[in-house]
Each structure stands twice: as structure tokens, then as C-alpha cells.
Design a protein around this motif. Structure first.
Motif, mmCIF file in Angstrom:
data_model
loop_
_atom_site.group_PDB
_atom_site.id
_atom_site.type_symbol
_atom_site.label_atom_id
_atom_site.label_comp_id
_atom_site.label_asym_id
_atom_site.label_seq_id
_atom_site.Cartn_x
_atom_site.Cartn_y
_atom_site.Cartn_z
ATOM 1 N N LYS A 148 0.835 -1.212 0.000
ATOM 2 C CA LYS A 148 0.000 0.000 0.000
ATOM 3 C C LYS A 148 0.868 1.258 0.000
ATOM 4 C CE LYS A 148 -4.360 -1.317 2.120
ATOM 5 N NZ LYS A 148 -5.219 -1.099 3.292
ATOM 6 N N LEU A 149 1.908 1.224 0.828
ATOM 7 C CA LEU A 149 2.805 2.378 0.941
ATOM 8 C C LEU A 149 3.506 2.656 -0.388
ATOM 9 C CD1 LEU A 149 3.340 3.899 3.659
ATOM 10 C CD2 LEU A 149 5.606 2.871 3.615
ATOM 11 N N SER A 150 3.938 1.578 -1.034
ATOM 12 C CA SER A 150 4.626 1.706 -2.317
ATOM 13 C C SER A 150 3.680 2.275 -3.378
ATOM 14 C CB SER A 150 5.146 0.333 -2.735
ATOM 15 O OG SER A 150 5.916 0.431 -3.873
ATOM 16 N N ALA A 151 2.422 1.807 -3.365
ATOM 17 C CA ALA A 151 1.426 2.307 -4.326
ATOM 18 C C ALA A 151 1.142 3.784 -4.069
ATOM 19 C CB ALA A 151 0.156 1.475 -4.205
ATOM 20 N N GLN A 152 1.033 4.115 -2.797
ATOM 21 C CA GLN A 152 0.775 5.507 -2.405
ATOM 22 C C GLN A 152 1.891 6.426 -2.926
ATOM 23 O OE1 GLN A 152 0.690 6.261 1.857
ATOM 24 N NE2 GLN A 152 -1.545 6.156 1.754
ATOM 25 N N ASN A 153 3.130 5.973 -2.766
ATOM 26 C CA ASN A 153 4.280 6.771 -3.211
ATOM 27 C C ASN A 153 4.287 6.995 -4.718
ATOM 28 O OD1 ASN A 153 5.199 6.920 -0.615
ATOM 29 N ND2 ASN A 153 6.631 5.218 -0.816
ATOM 30 N N LYS A 154 3.646 6.095 -5.466
ATOM 31 C CA LYS A 154 3.630 6.222 -6.929
ATOM 32 C C LYS A 154 2.310 6.793 -7.423
ATOM 33 C CE LYS A 154 7.205 3.052 -8.105
ATOM 34 N NZ LYS A 154 7.803 2.968 -6.777
ATOM 35 N N GLY A 155 1.486 7.225 -6.502
ATOM 36 C CA GLY A 155 0.212 7.843 -6.854
ATOM 37 C C GLY A 155 -0.793 6.852 -7.414
ATOM 38 N N LEU A 156 -0.729 5.620 -6.987
ATOM 39 C CA LEU A 156 -1.656 4.587 -7.478
ATOM 40 C C LEU A 156 -2.685 4.268 -6.402
ATOM 41 C CD1 LEU A 156 1.070 2.245 -8.986
ATOM 42 C CD2 LEU A 156 -0.417 3.764 -10.273
ATOM 43 N N PHE A 157 -3.806 3.754 -6.865
ATOM 44 C CA PHE A 157 -4.901 3.475 -5.947
ATOM 45 C C PHE A 157 -5.033 1.946 -5.786
ATOM 46 C CE2 PHE A 157 -9.589 3.066 -5.279
ATOM 47 C CZ PHE A 157 -9.622 3.631 -4.012
ATOM 48 N N ILE A 160 -4.774 -2.547 -8.775
ATOM 49 C CA ILE A 160 -4.120 -1.231 -8.772
ATOM 50 C C ILE A 160 -4.706 -0.404 -9.900
ATOM 51 C CG2 ILE A 160 -1.880 -0.068 -9.171
ATOM 52 C CD1 ILE A 160 -1.756 -1.605 -6.645
ATOM 53 N N THR A 161 -5.010 0.828 -9.626
ATOM 54 C CA THR A 161 -5.505 1.713 -10.681
ATOM 55 C C THR A 161 -4.596 2.932 -10.778
ATOM 56 O OG1 THR A 161 -7.670 1.032 -9.914
ATOM 57 C CG2 THR A 161 -7.638 2.771 -11.561
ATOM 58 N N GLY A 162 -4.266 3.293 -12.000
ATOM 59 C CA GLY A 162 -3.392 4.459 -12.202
ATOM 60 C C GLY A 162 -2.813 4.449 -13.594
ATOM 61 N N PRO A 163 -1.895 5.366 -13.888
ATOM 62 C CA PRO A 163 -1.293 5.395 -15.238
ATOM 63 C C PRO A 163 -0.419 4.157 -15.486
ATOM 64 C CG PRO A 163 -0.283 7.030 -13.797
ATOM 65 C CD PRO A 163 -1.412 6.441 -13.040
ATOM 66 N N GLU A 222 6.101 0.483 -13.184
ATOM 67 C CA GLU A 222 7.161 0.816 -12.210
ATOM 68 C C GLU A 222 6.847 0.189 -10.857
ATOM 69 O OE1 GLU A 222 8.066 4.963 -11.602
ATOM 70 O OE2 GLU A 222 8.456 5.191 -13.748
ATOM 71 N N TYR A 223 5.567 0.262 -10.513
ATOM 72 C CA TYR A 223 5.116 -0.282 -9.229
ATOM 73 C C TYR A 223 5.333 -1.806 -9.187
ATOM 74 C CZ TYR A 223 1.892 -1.909 -5.635
ATOM 75 O OH TYR A 223 1.345 -2.546 -4.552
ATOM 76 N N ILE A 224 4.956 -2.482 -10.261
ATOM 77 C CA ILE A 224 5.125 -3.947 -10.300
ATOM 78 C C ILE A 224 6.612 -4.303 -10.181
ATOM 79 C CG2 ILE A 224 4.776 -6.042 -11.691
ATOM 80 C CD1 ILE A 224 2.288 -4.573 -12.918
ATOM 81 N N LEU A 277 7.289 -9.465 -18.072
ATOM 82 C CA LEU A 277 6.889 -8.063 -17.913
ATOM 83 C C LEU A 277 7.916 -7.138 -18.573
ATOM 84 C CD1 LEU A 277 4.705 -6.261 -16.392
ATOM 85 C CD2 LEU A 277 6.469 -5.942 -14.681
ATOM 86 N N ASN A 278 9.196 -7.479 -18.427
ATOM 87 C CA ASN A 278 10.252 -6.678 -19.051
ATOM 88 C C ASN A 278 10.117 -6.706 -20.570
ATOM 89 O OD1 ASN A 278 11.378 -5.852 -16.664
ATOM 90 N ND2 ASN A 278 12.806 -7.562 -16.550
#
Lengths: 224, 176
Positions: free
Chosen positions: A96-105, A129-132, A138-140, B100-101
Motif C-alpha cells: 500500500k505504501l509503495s502504491a501511495q508513493n507512486k500515486g496509485l490506488f 491497482i488503478t493508475g497510469p 514501475e510499481y510492479i 513483464l520486461n
């Protein structure tokens, strides 16, 4: 009067003393040599054993001192990477923290039963996860750099305006080793491959824990 | 002055036997001397070994104490080794990231008229659903897909065309 003295013939008498002294010499020498050599052989064997143990202990001492200076301060990293008990709460916090840092929901979090094992137990977590798209990828990628260790089992990306990623994650836990080797058991040096894994484990982002400090005794106000 | 042997001749040993007796006496004297020298050498050797053993046993005890004092570090080393082995097993089985890469490489060079609708990545394969507006972009995409040389196989699962949406492809890719 009868003479009771044993009278030996002079030919035998002359040879008796030298032969007896020779026999005594052989007897004493054979015993002395046998006992002496066996004692020295025992000593040699003992010296060899002790020397071998000294080498083992010396190598072990050297390795342990090296480990003490290199990893003693970072030992928590290893138990955080693969904890002793089910790490699901720490994983959820990290994810959750990592998603938050990347602006993901993050939504639809589900925790599976996991597979208990004596050696390495697993726990499965699924989330959405929802986001750009770039942030999602990057998050994955960043999930692999978290402690406790998380592996991505399956990814489903669907794009309609924003990217929604359904992730199946797996985290791991295992009991700590309980047996210590004997004192004189040789200790193997860490291989280059092991050192590489250590570096990777040390580079993982540890979970954040809040430490609640107990408050001291305060004076209570008399309500009466 | 003349010498007299007053012993009766039957009490005198034979001359040859007397010589043998003298030879044996000499042999035993030399033997005893050699034995004494050998015994002293053996005893010295034994004493040298004894003191050497005493010294190295003291050294061993000192090392044992030192290693015992590092027992906590030994426990840490065992934990580190255990966790390394487990982490190695975990990371060896992770292959989704490779897929994924490959997908990341693919989307990096996309033009605006190519869109990925759905992507499913697992350890073995990647399933892609792609919308492409025109045939030029479609051929560019396909050639790009092949030229990347990272796929072992690319299976075209479905191919549809409509005037409104353009081309729609469903691909299944397996990386090398």
C-alpha cells in the motif's frame, strides 16, 4: 657330606653369562622400543588431530569475525526478507505504501490461505491497482525490491482510460534454524554467489514499524 | 717369571668357546650402549612432543573460548545462510518479471494509434489484446515484435477488423 651345589660344565658356564645378558638386552629393548614407539605414535596422532582442530577453529574464528563486522548490524534485514511468521500484514503495509508513493490506488485486496510447509511456507495476496500505465509497471517492478520478499505470480492489465492491474502476489515465511553445528565443525566461507544474494537482500526496502514508547507515570488529578 | 695354571684341565673351557663368549659380551655391551642412546633419544623426542602438544592444546582451548564467545555471530551466520538458500529458491522461480520486461520493451516504442486493451502476464506466457488503427501501424508493430528477438514463439490467437475500431489482435507470446 654330600655336595648339593649344581656344578655346571665349564663350557656352558663360560657362555651362560654372555647369553643371559644378551637375552635381557633383547627383552628390555623389544619392550622399550614397542612401548616407546606406540607412545610417540599416539602423541603424533594427537598432535595431528589438535592441529587439524586448530585450523578449523582458526578459520571459523576468522569467518565469524568477518561476519560480525560485515553483517551483524544488518541481521534484521534477513529476518525481515523471509520472516519467521506469516508476513501478510507487513506485506500489505509495504504494498500500500509503495502504491501511495507512486500515486496509485489500491483496492480489492484479498489474502489467500497460503501453503504451510516445514521448509518454506507461502501466502498469496491478490489486489487491484488503478493508475497510469507507466506508474503501474514501475510499481510492479518495485514489488521485487520489498521486504518481506514478494514475487508476482500473475499480472492482468486492462486499459480503458486508466490502467487497472490485477496482481497475484506471493510472500514467504519460514521458521528460523534451531540447530547450531558442533564447535569443531568446519565453517564454510560465503561464496561469491551467496554474497551477491546478501547484497540483494540488504538492498530490499524494510517495512516501517512504529515503536510506541510507554509514557511515564503521571500525577492523577483528584476528581473529588 | 713362569706362569702356572693350577686349575685342572677339565675345568678350563675350550678356547673357541671362550672366544665366542667374549664376542657375545662385546656385542651385548655395544647393544646396551646403543639401547641407552636410543632410549635417551626416544625420551627426548617424547618430551619434545609432550611440550608441543601441551602448547597446541593451550592454543586450541584459547580458540575454543574465542569461538564460543562468537556463538551469537555463528547463530547469525546460520540464519543468513538459511535465508540465502530460501531467497535463492524464491528468486529462481520468479519468471513473471522477465515477461513483464519484454512487455515493457514492447510498449516503449508504441505509436499513438496502437493501444493495448488487455494484457495477462504469468510465468510462462503473455497474452496481449491490441487495437491498431491502420494497416501501416499493424505491419510496423508486427515487424517490431519479431525484430526484438526476445520471443521464442508468437501465436496469433485472433485477428479481427472493423471499420470503426480498426484491427484487433490477440497474441500469445513466449519469451526465450
Amino acid at each position: 657330606m654330600k655336595n648339593n651345589k649344581l656344578v655346571l660344565p665349564p663350557d656352558i658356564k663360560v657362555l651362560l653369562v654372555p647369553f643371559l645378558s644378551l637375552a635381557v638386552l633383547f627383552f628390555v629393548a623389544s619392550f622399550g622400543i614397542r612401548i616407546g614407539f606406540s607412545e610417540i605414535a599416539k602423541q603424533k596422532e594427537e598432535i595431528a588431530t589438535v592441529k587439524k582442530e586448530i585450523t578449523v577453529l582458526s578459520d571459523k574464528e576468522k569467518l565469524l569475525k568477518q561476519v560480525q563486522s560485515d553483517y551483524s548490524q544488518k541481521i534484521e534485514t534477513f529476518s525481515q526478507a523471509i520472516p519467521e511468521k506469516n508476513p501478510v500484514l507487513a506485506v500489505l503495509s509495504q504494498v500500500k505504501l509503495s502504491a501511495q508513493n507512486k500515486g496509485l490506488f489500491v483496492q480489492k485486496i484479498k489474502v489467500g490461505g497460503g501453503v504451510p510447509s516445514k521448509d518454506l511456507s507461502t501466502v498469496d495476496i491478490s489486489l487491484e491497482i488503478t493508475g497510469p500505465i507507466t506508474g503501474t509497471i514501475e510499481y510492479i517492478d518495485s514489488l521485487g525490491k520489498l521486504a518481506p520478499i514478494v514475487t508476482v505470480q500473475k499480472i492482468k492489465l486492462s486499459q480503458s482510460g486508466v490502467t487497472t492491474a490485477s496482481l497475484n502476489l506471493r510472500s514467504y515465511f519460514a521458521p528460523f534454524p534451531t540447530k547450531l553445528p558442533t564447535l569443531t565443525e568446519p565453517a564454510k566461507n560465503l561464496t561469491a554467489d551467496e554474497k551477491k544474494i546478501i547484497e540483494k537482500m540488504i538492498s530490499l526496502t524494510p517495512p516501517l514499524f512504529l515503536e510506541l514508547v510507554p509514557t511515564g507515570i503521571t500525577n492523577r488529578v483528584d476528581p473529588f | 717369571m713362569a706362569t702356572f695354571n693350577l686349575l685342572p684341565t677339565e675345568l678350563t673351557p675350550k678356547g673357541s668357546l671362550q672366544k665366542i663368549a667374549n664376542l657375545i659380551k662385546k656385542f651385548s655391551t655395544i647393544g646396551f650402549a646403543v639401547f641407552i642412546v636410543g632410549a635417551v633419544a626416544m625420551l627426548s623426542f617424547y618430551l619434545i612432543n609432550y611440550f608441543q602438544l601441551k602448547n597446541i592444546v593451550a592454543e586450541q582451548k584459547k580458540l575454543e573460548t574465542s569461538v564460543k564467545s562468537l556463538q551469537k555471530t555463528e547463530q547469525q551466520l546460520i540464519l543468513i545462510r538459511d535465508r540465502i538458500a530460501k531467497a535463492k529458491t524464491i528468486w529462481a522461480t520468479e519468471t513473471v518479471i522477465d515477461n513483464l520486461n519484454a512487455y515493457k520493451k514492447l510498449i516503449n516504442n508504441l505509436t499513438s494509434d496502437i493501444a493495448f486493451n488487455d494484457v495477462a502476464v504469468d510465468a510462462k506466457k503473455t497474452a496481449l489484446s491490441i487495437s491498431i488503427n491502420n494497416s501501416t501501424s499493424l505491419s510496423q508493430f508486427m515487424s517490431q515484435l519479431v525484430s526484438q528477438n526476445i520471443y521464442e514463439s508468437i501465436i496469433l490467437k485472433s485477428f479481427t477488423f472493423s471499420q470503426k475500431a480498426g484491427y484487433e489482435l490477440v497474441l500469445e507470446t513466449l519469451i526465450k
